[in-house]
Design an enzyme around this catalytic site. Structure first.
Site, PDB file in Angstrom:
ATOM      1  N   GLY A  80      49.344  25.242  31.606  1.00 40.38           N
ATOM      2  CA  GLY A  80      49.951  24.343  32.579  1.00 40.38           C
ATOM      3  C   GLY A  80      50.787  25.050  33.629  1.00 40.38           C
ATOM      4  O   GLY A  80      52.009  24.945  33.642  1.00 40.38           O
ATOM      5  N   THR A 140      56.528  40.461  25.195  1.00 40.41           N
ATOM      6  CA  THR A 140      55.082  40.308  25.015  1.00 40.41           C
ATOM      7  C   THR A 140      54.601  41.340  24.015  1.00 40.41           C
ATOM      8  O   THR A 140      55.002  42.513  24.092  1.00 40.41           O
ATOM      9  CB  THR A 140      54.258  40.481  26.310  1.00 40.41           C
ATOM     10  N   ASP A 142      51.866  42.538  24.083  1.00 46.16           N
ATOM     11  CA  ASP A 142      50.959  43.441  24.814  1.00 46.16           C
ATOM     12  C   ASP A 142      51.690  44.667  25.390  1.00 46.16           C
ATOM     13  O   ASP A 142      51.056  45.662  25.728  1.00 46.16           O
ATOM     14  CB  ASP A 142      50.280  42.691  25.964  1.00 46.16           C
ATOM     15  N   ARG A 177      32.433  51.573   3.660  1.00 44.07           N
ATOM     16  CA  ARG A 177      32.133  50.742   4.828  1.00 44.07           C
ATOM     17  C   ARG A 177      32.805  51.263   6.098  1.00 44.07           C
ATOM     18  O   ARG A 177      33.812  51.963   6.022  1.00 44.07           O
ATOM     19  CB  ARG A 177      32.637  49.313   4.593  1.00 44.07           C
ATOM     20  N   MET A 184      44.925  42.381  19.405  1.00 46.22           N
ATOM     21  CA  MET A 184      45.238  41.746  20.700  1.00 46.22           C
ATOM     22  C   MET A 184      45.747  42.800  21.691  1.00 46.22           C
ATOM     23  O   MET A 184      45.735  43.989  21.417  1.00 46.22           O
ATOM     24  CB  MET A 184      46.279  40.657  20.504  1.00 46.22           C
ATOM     25  N   GLY A 185      46.215  42.335  22.818  1.00 44.50           N
ATOM     26  CA  GLY A 185      46.773  43.246  23.827  1.00 44.50           C
ATOM     27  C   GLY A 185      46.337  42.943  25.244  1.00 44.50           C
ATOM     28  O   GLY A 185      46.753  43.601  26.191  1.00 44.50           O
ATOM     29  N   ARG A 283      51.514  37.991  16.237  1.00 45.01           N
ATOM     30  CA  ARG A 283      52.632  37.369  16.963  1.00 45.01           C
ATOM     31  C   ARG A 283      53.622  36.697  16.025  1.00 45.01           C
ATOM     32  O   ARG A 283      54.726  36.333  16.431  1.00 45.01           O
ATOM     33  CB  ARG A 283      52.083  36.321  17.936  1.00 45.01           C
TER      34      ARG A 283
HETATM   35  O1  F6P Z   1      49.657  37.893  25.814  1.00 46.04           O
HETATM   36  C1  F6P Z   1      49.836  37.758  24.443  1.00 46.04           C
HETATM   37  C2  F6P Z   1      48.549  37.403  23.753  1.00 46.04           C
HETATM   38  O2  F6P Z   1      48.790  37.337  22.368  1.00 46.04           O
HETATM   39  C3  F6P Z   1      47.383  38.329  24.052  1.00 46.04           C
HETATM   40  O3  F6P Z   1      47.455  39.548  23.355  1.00 46.04           O
HETATM   41  C4  F6P Z   1      46.214  37.445  23.679  1.00 46.04           C
HETATM   42  O4  F6P Z   1      45.052  37.820  24.374  1.00 46.04           O
HETATM   43  C5  F6P Z   1      46.681  36.077  24.120  1.00 46.04           C
HETATM   44  O5  F6P Z   1      48.097  36.124  24.174  1.00 46.04           O
HETATM   45  C6  F6P Z   1      46.247  34.950  23.214  1.00 46.04           C
HETATM   46  O6  F6P Z   1      46.683  33.759  23.761  1.00 46.04           O
HETATM   47  P1  F6P Z   1      46.631  32.340  23.013  1.00 46.04           P
HETATM   48  O7  F6P Z   1      47.901  32.204  22.234  1.00 46.04           O
HETATM   49  O8  F6P Z   1      46.554  31.367  24.142  1.00 46.04           O
HETATM   50  O9  F6P Z   1      45.433  32.337  22.130  1.00 46.04           O
END
Ligand code: F6P
Length: 356
Positions: A80, A140, A142, A177, A184-185, A283
């Site tokens: 949004g 963040t 990232d 394996r 993420m990132g 997160r």
């Molecule tokens: O920017 C933080 C982040 O966790 C990224 O690493 C990831 O691509 C994105 O947000 C995921 O977003 P959502 O919470 O909308 O799935």
């Protein structure tokens, strides 16, 4: 500005560990340090659009236990865009005026926004249009906000990804394996390279460095020749296929490169593969001690900037100190892994395949 100020605080964009610790620090510094009032705004700018305004008077007892709590108790959103806000009838509306009116309705003297580069750019634009005294705190997982070596949430995400690798190591070895951990990132490979080195990965792929499947497989074959029958591969979610295709999980979200690599690896090396998408576990949960520390130092410094009347600034971590930088500079570009950086050299020096 009045001597006894009322300052607002909000969290915006994707959540991460350490946001609550930053809110707690803002509240302590504002109330205990300066005798001001601290107002928490719910759900990023959405609280300021609501009537009555979605906000709460924060007190020390309310934030007492927040140091270790994951997420953000104020709520947040990464949806949004307020300049083109999707309304129930499908219209896209610019809701800046409502947000600014909400800020003034709360009779705030300043606003502290905790966000990533996207959120900070939006908040800064609103602040400029609405004459809002704005100070930013970078967060963040990232770690791609420029001008700061650390953003709240990054260290915890690296810890979680490293722990995942530590665990995968044993099951990979037991079953011979190739395990592919997708982290993420977004467009920066900071989580992948940090966790990959710390977790002893054999291959780390990041969006900043191109790779070939042939060279990646060669690395796995070399390990097989050395009698190491398993491999750990870390891949950052925004890594493209060898042909340059972006893989999305839908809704403009990255996801799926791990499976692409798994299929290529089993074709070329015969290795049995498994894919682990770490996703939002990176997160969540308790913030690491370092994230608590960074969040606490940032929260205090942000309130001090308000006291000094220094606005349109972002607190930043540079060379072991918290300093402040112009928000404009911090959001001008995002910070990626530089090919000549220390961690790239370290990974290569350790014999990790990192691309070409
Ligand atoms: O920017 C933080 C982040 O966790 C990224 O690493 C990831 O691509 C994105 O947000 C995921 O977003 P959502 O919470 O909308 O799935």
């Amino acid at each position: 500005m009045a001597d006894k100020k009322r300052i607002g605080v909000l969290t915006s964009g994707g959540d991460c560990a350490g946001l609550n610790a930053a809110i707690r620090a803002v509240v302590h510094r504002a109330i205990d340090g300066y005798g001001w009032e601290a107002i928490g705004i719910y759900r990023a700018t959405q609280g300021l659009m609501e009537r009555p305004v979605g906000a709460v008077n924060l007190t020390i007892p309310m934030v007492d236990r927040l140091l270790v709590a994951g997420g953000t108790f104020l709520g947040t959103t990464n949806q949004g865009n307020p300049f083109a806000f999707p309304m129930p009838d499908g219209q896209l509306l610019d809701r800046t005026a409502e947000i600014v009116a909400g800020y003034h309705e709360l009779k705030l003297d300043a606003l502290i926004g905790i966000g990533g580069d996207g959120s900070l750019a939006i908040l800064r634009k609103i602040a400029q249009q609405g004459n809002i005294n704005f100070v930013a705190i970078p967060k963040t997982i990232d770690n791609d906000v420029d001008m700061t070596e650390r953003s709240i949430g990054f260290d915890t995400a690296v810890n979680i990804a490293t722990e995942a690798l530590d665990r995968l190591h044993f099951t990979a070895a037991s079953h011979s394996r190739a395990m592919i951990l997708e982290v993420m990132g977004r467009d920066a490979g900071h989580i992948a390279i940090s966790a990959g080195i710390a977790g002893g990965a054999d291959v780390i792929l990041i969006p900043e460095i191109p790779y070939t499947v042939a060279n990646l497989c060669e690395r796995i074959r070399q390990r097989q020749i050395q009698g190491k029958n398993y491999s750990l591969i870390v891949v950052s979610e925004a890594v493209k296929t060898e042909e340059g295709q972006i893989i999305e999980a839908g809704d403009k979200r990255y996801g799926g490169i791990g499976q692409y690599l798994a299929d290529r690896i089993s074709e070329c090396s015969g290795a049995e593969t498994r894919v682990i998408i770490l996703g939002h576990t990176q997160r969540g949960g308790t913030p690491s001690p370092l994230d608590r520390l960074v969040a606490s130092a940032f929260g205090v410094a942000a309130v001090d900037l308000v006291a000094e009347g220094k606005f349109d600034r972002m607190v930043a971590w540079q060379r072991r100190e918290v300093i402040d930088v112009p928000i404009e500079q911090a959001i001008a570009r995002y910070c990626v892994v530089k090919p000549e950086s220390t961690l790239v050299k370290a990974a290569r020096g350790l014999g990790i395949y990192l691309g070409n």
